[in-house]
Design an enzyme around this catalytic site. Structure first.
Site, PDB file in Angstrom:
ATOM      1  N   LYS A  48       0.804  -1.211   0.000  1.00 49.15           N
ATOM      2  CA  LYS A  48       0.000   0.000   0.000  1.00 49.15           C
ATOM      3  C   LYS A  48       0.844   1.270   0.000  1.00 49.15           C
ATOM      4  O   LYS A  48       0.327   2.356  -0.269  1.00 49.15           O
ATOM      5  CB  LYS A  48      -0.942   0.003   1.198  1.00 49.15           C
ATOM      6  CG  LYS A  48      -2.089  -0.982   1.093  1.00 49.15           C
ATOM      7  CD  LYS A  48      -3.075  -0.605  -0.007  1.00 49.15           C
ATOM      8  CE  LYS A  48      -4.314  -1.481   0.047  1.00 49.15           C
ATOM      9  NZ  LYS A  48      -5.315  -1.057  -0.952  1.00 49.15           N
ATOM     10  N   SER A 282      -3.042 -12.139   3.765  1.00 49.83           N
ATOM     11  CA  SER A 282      -3.373 -11.995   2.347  1.00 49.83           C
ATOM     12  C   SER A 282      -2.283 -12.550   1.445  1.00 49.83           C
ATOM     13  O   SER A 282      -2.567 -13.076   0.366  1.00 49.83           O
ATOM     14  CB  SER A 282      -3.660 -10.530   2.010  1.00 49.83           C
ATOM     15  OG  SER A 282      -2.599  -9.695   2.410  1.00 49.83           O
TER      16      SER A 282
END
Length: 330
Positions: A48, A282
Site C-alpha cells: 500500500k 493476504s
C-alpha cells in the site's frame, strides 16, 4: 562517483525483489513457477506504500490536495501506514480511520509515524480480528464525518485512480522486467481492487494473453457471483464482499479463486518456514491461490503474486501461534 542517497524514505518505495517460490511449489508437488513480489519490504511494510504515494502525488499535481491540507482515509492499517509516511514527508497532517477488528500493531505503527488514528467499533455480530463489510461501512461513515469536520482531502483508495495507476505503471513494469517477460498469469486477494486492476492493465499491455485472477474468501466470493454465506474471515485487508468495486469494471479477468482462512494461514506459515518470507494473511491467500491454479488449469505456467505485507503486523493474532481459548471460542 555517483551518489546513491535518497532525498527521503519515499524514494525507497517500489523496485522490490521478485523471488521464485521453488521450495513452496516443490513441497506441494505442483508443476509450475510462482514469482513473489516482496512488497512487504517497502518502508511501511506493505504494498500500500505504492498506492499511498500514487494517490498523494497525483492529488498534489492536480491541485485537488492543497499545501498543508489534512488528509483522511479509512484503512485496514496498510494504506494508513503508507499515507502516514508519504503525508509526513510531504507536509500534510494525516488522520487514519480504522476498525477495531484490525490488529493493534497497525494503529501503533501509524501513530509512531505521526498519524492521528481514529478507531471505530465493530458492527454487531462481527468477530474480533475479522473485519466484515458491515465493519467497513461503519468506518466509511466515520471517515466522511471527519472529512467534513476538518475540510480534509479524502485519499479514497477505493475510488482514486492513483491507486491502480501505481501498480499499472510501477508494479506491472517491475514484474515484466524482473521476470524477463516469462510471467503468464497473476492472482491477487481483492481489497480495493487497485492492485488487481493495475496489474491486469499493465501486464496485458505487455502481453494480452496474460491471465489475471481475483482471489476471494471462500465464504464471501461476490466477484464470482456467489452468495455470501459468512462475511467473517481472518484474511485482513480485503474480502469485504463488495460486488461494486469500481476498479474492476471492464477488466479482462480470467476467473476467481476461492481460498479459506485456514488455507491462507497454512500457506502463510509455509512461506515463513520454507521460503523465509514472514508475511501476513493476504500473502498466504495469494500463494494458496497460485498453488491451486498450478494444480489445475495453469499447470506448468508462471504465476505472479504480491507479498502484500509483513507478518510483524499480525503478532497479536493466531497467524503464527496457537489461538487462545477466547480466540477459539470466537
Amino acid at each position: 562517483m555517483r551518489s546513491e542517497t535518497l532525498d527521503s524514505v519515499i524514494g525507497a518505495i517500489g523496485r522490490t525483489p521478485l523471488v521464485r517460490l521453488d521450495r513452496l511449489t516443490s513441497h506441494y508437488g505442483v508443476d509450475g513457477t510462482i514469482l513473489a513480489k516482496l512488497d512487504y519490504l517497502n518502508p511501511g511494510g506493505s504494498k500500500k506504500d505504492r498506492a499511498a504515494m500514487g494517490v498523494i502525488q497525483s492529488a498534489k499535481a492536480s491541485g485537488a490536495l492543497r499545501p498543508g491540507q489534512t488528509v483522511v482515509e479509512l484503512t485496514s492499517g496498510n494504506m494508513g501506514t503508507g499515507l502516514a509516511i508519504v503525508c509526513g514527508q510531504m507536509g500534510h497532517p494525516f488522520i487514519a480511520v480504522m476498525s477495531r477488528g484490525n490488529t493493534p500493531e497497525r494503529a501503533v505503527m501509524m501513530q509512531a509515524l505521526g498519524a492521528d488514528v481514529v478507531l471505530v467499533d465493530q458492527a454487531p455480530g462481527s468477530n474480533p480480528g475479522e473485519v466484515s463489510g458491515a465493519d467497513l461501512d461503519l468506518v466509511e461513515a466515520r471517515t466522511m464525518e471527519i472529512v467534513a469536520e476538518r475540510g480534509a482531502f479524502r485519499a479514497d483508495q477505493f475510488e482514486h485512480f492513483g491507486n491502480p495507476a501505481s501498480h499499472r505503471d510501477g508494479t506491472a513494469l517491475e514484474f515484466w522486467e524482473q521476470s524477463g517477460g516469462t510471467i503468464t498469469a497473476f492472482a491477487d486477494f481483492v481489497g480495493s481492487g487497485g492492485t488487481l486492476a493495475g496489474m491486469s492493465v499493465g501486464l496485458q499491455a505487455f502481453d494480452p494473453s496474460i491471465r489475471c485472477f481475483a482471489v476471494e474468501p471462500h465464504s464471501a466470493a461476490v466477484i464470482a457471483g456467489e452468495t455470501v454465506t459468512d462475511p467473517n474471515h481472518p484474511i485482513q485487508g480485503g474480502g469485504y464482499a463488495r460486488p461494486d468495486l469500481s476498479f474492476l469494471d471492464g477488466l479482462s479477468l480470467s476467473g476467481t479463486v476461492k481460498i479459506t482462512g485456514a488455507d491462507a494461514i497454512a500457506v502463510a506459515r509455509d512461506l515463513a518456514r520454507l521460503e523465509g518470507i514472514f508475511a501476513g494473511y493476504s500473502a498466504g491467500a495469494n500463494a494458496a491461490a497460485a498453488l491451486e491454479l498450478l494444480e489445475g488449469e495453469l499447470a506448468g505456467e508462471t504465476i505472479g503474486i504480491v507479498i502484500c505485507d509483513t507478518g510483524l503486523k499480525y503478532l497479536s493474532t493466531p497467524l503464527f501461534r496457537a489461538p487462545t481459548k477466547d480466540e477459539t471460542a470466537s
